[in-house]
Design an enzyme around this catalytic site. Structure first.
Site, mmCIF file in Angstrom:
data_model
loop_
_atom_site.group_PDB
_atom_site.id
_atom_site.type_symbol
_atom_site.label_atom_id
_atom_site.label_comp_id
_atom_site.label_asym_id
_atom_site.label_seq_id
_atom_site.Cartn_x
_atom_site.Cartn_y
_atom_site.Cartn_z
ATOM 1 N N TYR A 88 -10.973 17.394 4.311
ATOM 2 C CA TYR A 88 -11.923 16.329 3.992
ATOM 3 C C TYR A 88 -12.984 16.835 3.017
ATOM 4 C CZ TYR A 88 -15.810 13.081 4.509
ATOM 5 O OH TYR A 88 -16.844 12.212 4.245
ATOM 6 N N GLU B 260 -13.657 13.858 -5.172
ATOM 7 C CA GLU B 260 -14.348 12.609 -5.481
ATOM 8 C C GLU B 260 -15.523 12.855 -6.438
ATOM 9 O OE1 GLU B 260 -15.459 10.607 -1.893
ATOM 10 O OE2 GLU B 260 -13.480 10.818 -1.007
#
Length: 220
Positions: A144, A151
């Protein structure tokens, strides 16, 4: 009523599992077939299915609020919103859709979801697996963090292609300008803060679930 709720949540998790499996398999197969040339076509090949899966993931917030799924609402809200917000940026900008970072982003998103949805399916069937439990709450956390870093890179690469757009203004004065690059730059620390909160909550969940499983094993 209870069996309907279980059938619904099982069907939802199965749909997401199949969708993300198809996306990941398609992405890997295209890369093995066409090499680096496949990176530029990732969004055009799997983008529609990815958009559908991420839009449907909003339902998870209602699942948690309604008690169908037992999970913390805040970290799930952050995860769902950050993915959908970034997808909007990618959809808006055709120039960023062919970037290799979009392929990397989709890859990490799908790996994360394929670590989660099989575990959720086993929990619905009341047949939890210790291996899936450990994978869900151990490997998921570093992956994650890597996905959030991807991102950030995606947003950074999108900045040169975004221009300030005029907002609607009924007055006779010149229309105000919405500085979208500035908005995205301000979003980056928000993203980092949200990711930190999510990791903190996931570590607490990991301690709780693995500790609960350990106590259950010792009783046996």
């Amino acid at each position: 009523m209870l069996s309907f709720r279980l059938a619904y949540i099982f069907s939802y998790n199965l749909f997401q599992f199949c969708g993300h499996t198809w996306i990941l398999a398609n992405t890997i197969a295209r890369f093995l077939t066409f090499g680096q040339d496949a990176l530029a076509d990732t969004f055009y090949s799997v983008g529609l299915v990815m958009i559908l899966c991420q839009l449907f993931s909003i339902l998870e917030l209602f699942h948690i609020a309604d008690g169908i799924e037992k999970a913390r609402l805040l970290p799930r809200f952050i995860q769902v919103m950050e993915k959908n917000a970034l997808l909007i940026v990618v959809i808006m900008l055709e120039e960023i859709q062919s970037k290799p970072v979009v392929c990397a982003l989709f890859f990490f998103w799908n790996v994360l979801d394929l670590l989660r949805y099989p575990h959720e399916l086993l929990c619905v069937l009341d047949k939890p697996s210790v291996a899936m439990l450990w994978t869900r709450y151990t490997l998921w956390i570093p992956l994650y963090v890597v996905s959030v870093a991807t991102e950030v890179v995606t947003i950074y690469q999108a900045l040169p292609y975004i221009e300030p757009t005029p907002s609607s203004n009924n007055s006779s004065a010149a229309p105000a300008q919405i500085n979208l690059p500035l908005v995205l730059m301000l979003y980056l620390p928000v993203l980092a803060l949200g990711a930190s909160v999510t990791v903190w909550q996931l570590l607490k969940e990991r301690k709780h679930h693995l500790g609960k499983w350990s106590k259950k094993t010792k009783r046996k």
